[in-house]
Write an enzyme that holds these catalytic residues in place. Structure first.
Site, PDB file in Angstrom:
ATOM      1  N   SER A 391       0.853  -1.188   0.000  1.00 18.36           N
ATOM      2  CA  SER A 391       0.000   0.000   0.000  1.00 18.36           C
ATOM      3  C   SER A 391       0.888   1.237   0.000  1.00 18.36           C
ATOM      4  CB  SER A 391      -0.917  -0.007   1.229  1.00 18.36           C
ATOM      5  OG  SER A 391      -1.685   1.182   1.286  1.00 18.36           O
ATOM      6  N   LEU A 462      -8.359   3.189   2.622  1.00 15.47           N
ATOM      7  CA  LEU A 462      -9.150   1.955   2.645  1.00 15.47           C
ATOM      8  C   LEU A 462      -8.254   0.744   2.890  1.00 15.47           C
ATOM      9  CD1 LEU A 462     -11.845   0.457   2.160  1.00 15.47           C
ATOM     10  CD2 LEU A 462     -11.273   0.429  -0.267  1.00 15.47           C
ATOM     11  N   GLU A 463      -7.097   0.683   2.222  1.00 17.95           N
ATOM     12  CA  GLU A 463      -6.150  -0.419   2.413  1.00 17.95           C
ATOM     13  C   GLU A 463      -5.652  -0.454   3.847  1.00 17.95           C
ATOM     14  OE1 GLU A 463      -4.367  -0.158  -2.150  1.00 17.95           O
ATOM     15  OE2 GLU A 463      -3.413   0.904  -0.497  1.00 17.95           O
ATOM     16  N   LEU A 464      -5.284   0.719   4.378  1.00 15.99           N
ATOM     17  CA  LEU A 464      -4.779   0.792   5.748  1.00 15.99           C
ATOM     18  C   LEU A 464      -5.835   0.353   6.751  1.00 15.99           C
ATOM     19  CD1 LEU A 464      -2.785   1.718   7.950  1.00 15.99           C
ATOM     20  CD2 LEU A 464      -3.694   4.029   7.671  1.00 15.99           C
TER      21      LEU A 464
END
Length: 557
Positions: A391, A462-464
């Site tokens: 990410s 969103l990834e985190l």
């Protein structure tokens, strides 16, 4: 064909074959539950909308994501859709309880779904009876919500705003009124006056401290509703105070290098002079015989200049050139003074102990060899597809580092399977759906920290969030931070600052980190899934560390 692996994942597994959308469960919201007093108006805010860059009411409508609320009462095992009525209704991101009843207690699930995607998160509600609320005095009204805090400097003024009154105005279809009380009476006098929904304190006195209560009354579709909130008011003393260094805080310094000693002090508002200074062995810097080695800089912190009460926080930095061991015996004091008082604090110093780089690097090498011999390959114990999901902030300097350094070494040199969204996603898919799917199918989430992380679009955030939630829910996913360039902590996105204490941080140090034998790659490999090394690699590693391994172990014993 519908094949259920276990009860708790039937929705996710069976949904693929049965035409239902996969549903990502983010568990219970980390912000904590909501308390409401029985008979008062209350509401629940869907936590999925806490990050507007990821989900907001307008974007979800465009994606045809329909918000649905479910209720799991206390003592029940099955959640049921909320039955809407005049008392219980939905208003955009909120579920309204007008008013709350004892039976409303329990867990509420907010779900967003369409034909291809589903995500849900839970929040807990507790409806309290008035006799369950602890009150300081018998005449104080019961309040279920935790009080807010307000600090007003002594003999100055301040404005008290009633919490949640704006929410009531949004829901009201008629007039909204607010009534304030303090110590069971109306606080209206020459020094305190109500201005609209707020209470203006013109001159703060000692007797004006304590809890203030505001009762809000409004109408909605013919219903007369009310709730009560509290604000605890205290005043600041006018004495200056030193916040840093703390009384038991030790500052580490390095010999033959420049030392930087920081002093941070609070000066409450006064219409008079103030001062902050450093002394060395009881002498001001301009009185030292070796004053060329010492210099001082002070600055007002930008955020405190915006304080409406005029309080200021000042940071003074003492720079000591070419710090030597004999300087440890000297006394470094920071002092502050204003018209009301004086305080001084000594900086306690300790010399930094440097480990030999060969021993430190060899220690990581030995650890890698040990894992290779005795560790378990995670590919044999889970069904994950990727070893690493990377990410990073798109369209930034870090993107080149990710694509041409991290990816190349991890895939080509170390044999890891790497997932990069922009490369591995299929065209035409839903970004949210595919991102969450990729993260869930990875063993590690590698976050490249940068000032622009999560500010260049919603995908990085969103990834985190998906990775942090995956760790919190006890899954196999682990989050690793890679710092490409030094950045100040206040530049980190809020979610990273909160989770930093539980996450591993590996620092890239430019050319020093490029070789595979560098500390960066060894440290990173320790955190990544196990990959077996060949017998030749083991022999090389053993030979490299043989001579110093005993010294390394003896050092720590």
């Amino acid at each position: 064909v519908c094949v259920c692996v276990c009860v708790c994942v039937c929705v996710c597994v069976c949904g693929v074959g049965g035409g239902l959308p996969m549903c990502y469960d983010w568990g219970e919201a980390s912000e904590g539950g909501v308390s409401v007093l029985e008979g008062e108006a209350g509401w629940l805010f869907c936590p999925l909308f806490s990050h507007p860059s990821v989900y907001n009411y307008t974007s979800t409508r465009k994606d045809r994501l329909k918000p649905v609320w479910y209720h799991l009462p206390e003592g029940h095992d099955v959640e049921q859709p909320v039955q809407y009525s005049l008392r219980v209704s939905r208003d955009r991101e909120h579920l309204l309880l007008l008013p709350a009843a004892a039976a409303d207690t329990g867990q509420y699930i907010c779900m967003l779904s369409n034909q291809t995607f589903c995500i849900k998160i839970a929040i807990r509600l507790k409806v309290l009876r008035p006799d369950e609320v602890v009150r300081d005095e018998n005449c104080d009204p019961p309040v279920a919500v935790a009080p807010s805090q307000k600090i007003i400097p002594f003999q100055t003024g301040g404005l008290l705003d009633c919490p949640d009154v704006e929410e009531a105005r949004k829901m009201a279809t008629g007039n909204t009124t607010v009534t304030w009380t303090h110590k069971c009476t109306s606080p209206s006098n020459i020094h305190r006056q109500q201005r609209g929904a707020s209470l203006q304190i013109h001159v703060m006195l000692n007797t004006y401290q304590g809890p203030y209560f505001c009762s809000v009354n409004y109408e909605r579709e013919g219903l007369k509703l009310q709730f009560t909130r509290s604000v605890i008011v205290n005043f600041l003393p006018k004495l200056p105070s030193i916040h840093h260094p703390g009384k038991d805080q030790i500052t580490t310094v390095k010999r033959n290098s420049d030392a930087r000693l920081v002093c941070t002090a609070l000066f409450p508002y006064l219409n008079s002079s103030w001062d902050i200074w450093w002394t060395v062995d009881g002498k001001r810097l301009d009185k030292l015989f070796d004053q060329h080695r010492f210099s001082r800089t002070s600055r007002w912190r930008e955020e405190t200049l915006k304080n409406e009460h005029g309080d200021r926080t000042v940071e003074s930095v003492l720079l000591v050139q070419d710090f030597q061991s004999q300087d440890l015996k000297r006394e470094f004091n920071c002092s502050v003074r204003n018209a009301r008082g004086f305080e001084t604090r000594r900086a306690q110093l300790e010399e930094e102990v440097s480990l030999p780089s060969l021993e430190l690097g060899c220690g990581l090498g030995l650890l890698l060899l040990y894992r290779s011999w005795f560790g378990t390959d995670e590919r044999h114990t889970d069904d994950k597809e990727y070893d690493v999901y990377i990410s990073y902030a798109r369209n930034s300097e870090e993107e080149h580092f990710v694509l041409f350094t991290l990816r190349g070494v991890l895939e080509n040199e170390l044999g890891f399977s790497v997932c990069i969204f922009d490369r591995d996603s299929l065209p035409g898919g839903t970004i949210t759906d595919e991102t969450l799917s990729f993260v869930a199918r990875s063993r590690r989430l590698l976050v490249v920290v940068s000032p622009g992380y999560a500010s260049r679009g919603s995908q990085a955030l969103l990834e985190l969030q998906a990775g942090i939630d995956g760790m919190a829910l006890g899954g196999h996913l682990r989050v690793i931070l890679v710092q490409y360039k030094p950045i100040q902590r206040q530049c980190w996105v809020r979610e990273l600052r909160r989770a930093r204490v539980a996450l591993v941080l590996v620092r890239w140090q430019g050319d020093k980190s490029r070789e595979l034998t560098s500390r960066f790659w060894k440290r990173l490999r320790v955190e990544l899934p196990l990959r077996r090394v060949s017998m030749l690699s083991r022999e090389k590693g053993s030979a490299l560390c043989h001579d110093s391994s005993f010294v390394f172990l003896q050092y720590f014993i």
